[in-house]
Design an enzyme around this catalytic site. Structure first.
Site, PDB file in Angstrom:
ATOM      1  N   ASP A 140       0.070 -14.594  22.385  1.00  0.00           N
ATOM      2  CA  ASP A 140       2.147 -14.453  22.406  1.00  0.00           C
ATOM      3  C   ASP A 140       2.296 -12.869  22.143  1.00  0.00           C
ATOM      4  O   ASP A 140       3.195 -11.740  22.331  1.00  0.00           O
ATOM      5  CB  ASP A 140       2.464 -15.046  21.665  1.00  0.00           C
ATOM      6  CG  ASP A 140       3.792 -15.827  22.387  1.00  0.00           C
ATOM      7  OD1 ASP A 140       4.498 -15.219  23.812  1.00  0.00           O
ATOM      8  OD2 ASP A 140       4.799 -15.568  21.161  1.00  0.00           O
ATOM      9  N   CYS A 194       4.008 -25.179  43.813  1.00  0.00           N
ATOM     10  CA  CYS A 194       5.217 -25.273  44.359  1.00  0.00           C
ATOM     11  C   CYS A 194       6.141 -25.581  45.506  1.00  0.00           C
ATOM     12  O   CYS A 194       7.301 -26.544  45.289  1.00  0.00           O
ATOM     13  CB  CYS A 194       6.237 -24.175  43.524  1.00  0.00           C
ATOM     14  SG  CYS A 194       6.428 -23.572  41.788  1.00  0.00           S
TER      15      CYS A 194
END
Length: 388
Positions: A140, A194
């Protein structure tokens, strides 16, 4: 380099899968460093539109983020690791309890940077020892676009909310990566599942998605409550509700979460005291108490003043008059950021006459322009005759 005889790539992958599982990772997958050719273009477009807000490091490191080979030219394979942190309750339920503070699910655990990085390092050392290859570990904070790489590795796909979605774990995955000079066969990229669903877009309280697969950080509650350093823009304060650190709405709304698994207690343990803390218990935290409460938590990184700013926004949205006594002393806090947020909270909790009395002599003592602007905006003509 260890001098050991190199292990066959297929056996090395079996070794990685086995060792990653032992360390608590739920998914391990491999991709090539050139597998995300569109990532740099999309990042550049977001920066050109100013959607990175005050996160200037995104622009400053765009070249390294867009191509892993710029970050480390010797990299030949990227091992992507994922760890499930799925909650055992619907985080949206807490939004119906305005006297409580909603902390994003991921931040209820020990800081995931610490949890994952230690395990990644252990796995990377084993990989280096077994293969003789060089390795680098990233979690990250490095300029690595983990979500596009995880998509390319087949762990999941980037949904319309721009977060990673997995058919097995929904939207609840921590990601980390091991860059290596070892040649590993890449996995097949996941496809987008999606369809026509807009659940994550439609639930956003601040309309932070200008289009599917695009996020404007300037309107995102996670950005506003974590990264943003100044007063939260007035237009977003009511929409923030009781969210004091991050926002799970777009993640929690995803229908793929119905397949998600609750995180194993052996891997990640959410702190019970951060599941639904009372606003009344958080408002009066000084710096020492804040640091003690959030020791080992990602919340600690934003500092006490930004945190109390967020709590005061939630207090102003609560409609709870019992929060007035702990809020009033913060009008004299050392931090202008806190004082300004306290002004706004009291303007929402008090009637006009009592708000005027609460501000009282502070009008003459306050010299911070941002706090004075808060007072000026809150002090309407109907408030005890207006500013004097």
């Amino acid at each position: 380099m260890t001098g050991l005889e190199p292990v066959r790539p297929d056996r090395l992958r079996d070794f990685l899968n086995r060792e990653a599982g032992h360390l608590g990772f739920d998914v391990v997958a491999v991709t090539a460093p050139d597998a995300t050719p569109l990532a740099s273009q999309r990042l550049a477009s977001a920066i050109d539109h100013g959607r990175h807000a005050s996160m200037e490091w995104l622009a400053e490191t765009a070249a390294r983020r867009g191509d892993p080979r710029v970050l480390w030219p010797e990299v030949r394979s990227i091992v992507m690791l994922a760890m499930n942190y799925g909650p055992d309750e619907n985080p949206l339920d807490l939004l119906e309890r305005p006297d409580r503070a909603a902390i994003s699910v991921y931040a209820r655990h020990r800081d995931y940077h610490d949890v994952i990085k230690g395990r990644l390092k252990e796995l990377a050392q084993k990989l280096a020892s077994r293969s003789g290859a060089d390795v680098k570990v990233f979690v990250d904070t490095a300029p690595v676009m983990e979500k596009p790489l995880a998509h390319a590795a087949g762990i999941g796909w980037q949904g319309k909310h721009t977060n990673l979605v997995s058919r097995e774990f929904g939207s609840w995955l921590f990601l980390g990566s091991i860059f290596t000079t070892a040649e590993l066969a890449p996995d097949i990229a996941e496809t987008d599942h999606c369809g026509s669903c807009r659940a994550c877009l439609d639930i956003c309280p601040t309309d932070a998605f200008p289009a599917p697969y695009q996020l404007d950080a300037r309107r995102c509650i996670s950005y506003l409550t974590i990264e943003h350093k100044g007063p939260i823009p007035r237009e977003f304060r009511a929409a923030i509700g009781n969210r004091i650190y991050g926002c799970d709405d777009c993640l929690a709304a995803c229908p793929w979460n119905k397949f998600a698994q609750t995180a194993s207690e052996a891997k990640l343990v959410a702190r019970d005291d951060l599941r639904e803390p009372r606003l009344a218990d958080l408002i009066s935290l000084d710096d020492g108490a804040f640091r003690a409460l959030f020791s080992g938590s990602p919340v600690k990184r934003i500092g006490r003043d930004r945190f109390i700013r967020n709590v005061l926004i939630a207090a102003g949205n609560s409609g709870d008059p019992t929060l007035i006594p702990p809020v009033e002393p913060l009008l004299d806090d050392q931090s202008p950021l806190v004082r300004g947020a306290a002004v706004w909270a009291l303007s929402r909790l008090l009637d006009n006459a009592n708000f005027a009395r609460a501000i009282g002599d502070r009008l003459h003592d306050e010299d911070d322009p941002a706090v004075l602007a808060e007072i000026d905006t809150a002090y309407t003509r109907e408030t005890a005759g207006g500013l004097q």
